[in-house]
Scaffold this motif. Structure first.
Motif, PDB file in Angstrom:
ATOM      1  N   UNK A 270       0.854  -1.178   0.000  1.00 33.15           N
ATOM      2  CA  UNK A 270       0.000   0.000   0.000  1.00 33.15           C
ATOM      3  C   UNK A 270       0.898   1.238   0.000  1.00 33.15           C
ATOM      4  N   UNK A 271       1.015   1.869  -1.152  1.00 33.89           N
ATOM      5  CA  UNK A 271       1.911   3.020  -1.307  1.00 33.89           C
ATOM      6  C   UNK A 271       1.524   4.163  -0.370  1.00 33.89           C
ATOM      7  N   UNK A 272       0.230   4.403  -0.204  1.00 31.58           N
ATOM      8  CA  UNK A 272      -0.204   5.509   0.640  1.00 31.58           C
ATOM      9  C   UNK A 272       0.100   5.252   2.111  1.00 31.58           C
ATOM     10  N   UNK A 273      -0.024   4.016   2.546  1.00 28.58           N
ATOM     11  CA  UNK A 273       0.350   3.680   3.916  1.00 28.58           C
ATOM     12  C   UNK A 273       1.849   3.874   4.106  1.00 28.58           C
ATOM     13  N   UNK A 298      -6.179   8.680   0.033  1.00 30.56           N
ATOM     14  CA  UNK A 298      -7.353   9.026  -0.782  1.00 30.56           C
ATOM     15  C   UNK A 298      -8.568   8.191  -0.400  1.00 30.56           C
ATOM     16  N   UNK A 299      -8.969   8.268   0.875  1.00 25.60           N
ATOM     17  CA  UNK A 299     -10.148   7.540   1.353  1.00 25.60           C
ATOM     18  C   UNK A 299     -10.601   8.195   2.644  1.00 25.60           C
ATOM     19  N   UNK A 300     -11.657   7.686   3.217  1.00 24.19           N
ATOM     20  CA  UNK A 300     -12.161   8.247   4.467  1.00 24.19           C
ATOM     21  C   UNK A 300     -11.179   7.983   5.607  1.00 24.19           C
ATOM     22  N   UNK A 301     -11.313   8.762   6.682  1.00 26.88           N
ATOM     23  CA  UNK A 301     -10.432   8.589   7.840  1.00 26.88           C
ATOM     24  C   UNK A 301     -10.560   7.172   8.403  1.00 26.88           C
ATOM     25  N   UNK A 307      -6.718   0.522   6.817  1.00 27.24           N
ATOM     26  CA  UNK A 307      -5.627   0.139   5.905  1.00 27.24           C
ATOM     27  C   UNK A 307      -4.283   0.228   6.622  1.00 27.24           C
ATOM     28  N   UNK A 308      -4.097   1.286   7.400  1.00 27.65           N
ATOM     29  CA  UNK A 308      -2.835   1.475   8.128  1.00 27.65           C
ATOM     30  C   UNK A 308      -2.611   0.335   9.113  1.00 27.65           C
ATOM     31  N   UNK A 309      -3.637   0.003   9.884  1.00 27.64           N
ATOM     32  CA  UNK A 309      -3.508  -1.054  10.876  1.00 27.64           C
ATOM     33  C   UNK A 309      -3.288  -2.420  10.212  1.00 27.64           C
TER      34      UNK A 309
END
Length: 380
Positions: A270-273, A298-301, A307-309
């Protein structure tokens, strides 16, 4: 008051940390410490002895002194850091980095990524040094016992491209130093080898400025240079006091791996993570909030948190707290005694808030932790 001379070689970027360790001990022992940052031509022992009449020497550089010059040095209690010129006298000790621990730290960092193969890159265009060879052999051993493929590159810089072109991606690279690692990363960029997706890279020394300014930032095994300086001074003090040092070759350890972007392989997942993790690493101590850390996704909080977790195994807030605490521990270990300065630098509301968090995470106060940490490093 005893007079001690520290002779440091030119261009040794982490040397200020060694000096910090020596100076810390020198102040408690009431020494007069003189630091000679030698350059070409190399320092002449006779001139140094005549000028300062030292009680002891700490030397860190492979100078090619003559037999007559070495005879002058051997009359004085001496600690060599990293090397010894020939046979040691009874009044000399050599202090090496623990090559096995350094290689093990690097191997563990790369093996956790489950890569296709692993590479050790030695110093380019140079005769291999004993410490370089020891790190290489220990790294090879660690990779082999884990059933993985290991290759070694010891040739000229110009030949590295052809060597890497034949490696199966993704691969992991341990280099002899941070300087070498940054050169390797440059060659990878020219070849279109993406770091850390196609190649994870780790150096040795944790020389902060080049590691942080590299793109991507460079992970590195942090050697305990302050502990090295303290240990060298302590050994010298024993010899100057007429006490026998039983082991004339001793080692100093590491402070573990400082993980940066070059071994954070979140990008492929996940590039954004990955970008959020790098931002947290850089800005955690500057008041960064979890919301701000995820603002580029580029998504909701709520989805960003999920995704981060999923990728990192922790929440953004937990990672921010972890990095702030790690920075506080590094400052404490490196001799900072002002809780106000540490709490301000690491982004805590007050020294009391820092102490309370430290106690909850470590089970002891910062002062108590510093004492136990320092004691364990001396026995490593």
């Amino acid at each position: 008051m005893r007079t001690v001379i520290y002779i440091a070689g030119p261009g040794r970027t982490p040397d200020h940390r060694t000096v910090t360790g020596i100076d810390r001990y020198a102040r408690t022992a009431n020494w007069r410490l003189h630091v000679i940052e030698a350059s070409s031509p190399y320092p002449e022992p006779e001139a140094i002895v005549n000028l300062w009449n030292p009680d002891g020497l700490i030397i860190r550089h492979p100078y090619k002194w003559t037999a007559a010059e070495l005879r002058i040095i051997r009359m004085i209690p001496t600690v060599y850091i990293g090397y010894a010129p020939g046979a040691l006298s009874r009044a000399a000790v050599v202090l090496h980095n623990d090559a096995a621990k350094t290689a093990t730290d690097a191997a563990r960092e790369l093996l956790r990524l489950d890569l296709a193969e692993y590479i050790y890159v030695s110093d380019f265009n140079a005769k291999i040094q004993p410490w370089d060879r020891e790190r290489m052999e220990h790294f090879k051993h660690q990779i082999k016992v884990n059933g993985r493929k290991i290759s070694v590159f010891r040739d000229r810089r110009e030949e590295l491209s052809a060597f890497l072109a034949n490696r199966k991606r993704p691969f992991g690279i341990m280099t002899v130093s941070d300087r070498c690692a940054i050169e390797v990363m440059g060659i990878c960029e020219q070849m279109g080898i993406a770091i850390p997706d196609d190649a994870a890279v780790i150096g040795v020394d944790n020389d902060t400025t080049p590691c942080e300014t590299a793109r991507p930032s460079l992970s590195s095994v942090a050697l305990d240079y302050i502990g090295c300086g303290e240990m060298a001074a302590q050994l010298l003090d024993q010899m100057m006091s007429g006490k026998r040092v039983s082991n004339h070759e001793q080692t100093y350890g590491t402070l573990g791996v400082v993980r940066r972007a070059s071994t954070n392989r979140y990008t492929r997942i996940d590039h954004e993570v990955s970008e959020a993790v790098e931002r947290i690493r850089r800005e955690a101590c500057r008041g960064l909030t979890a919301k701000a850390a995820l603002s580029g996704m580029s998504c909701s909080r709520r989805m960003a948190e999920m995704r981060f977790r999923q990728v990192t195994g922790m929440s953004p807030l937990a990672m921010i707290r972890e990095i702030k605490l790690a920075n506080a521990k590094e400052m404490i270990a490196n001799g900072c005694t002002s809780m106000k300065a540490i709490s301000d630098f690491c982004g805590y509301a007050s020294p009391a808030a820092l102490t309370a968090l430290f106690r909850s995470k470590q089970g002891e106060t910062p002062t108590s932790w510093k004492h136990t940490s320092s004691t364990s490093r001396k026995h490593t």
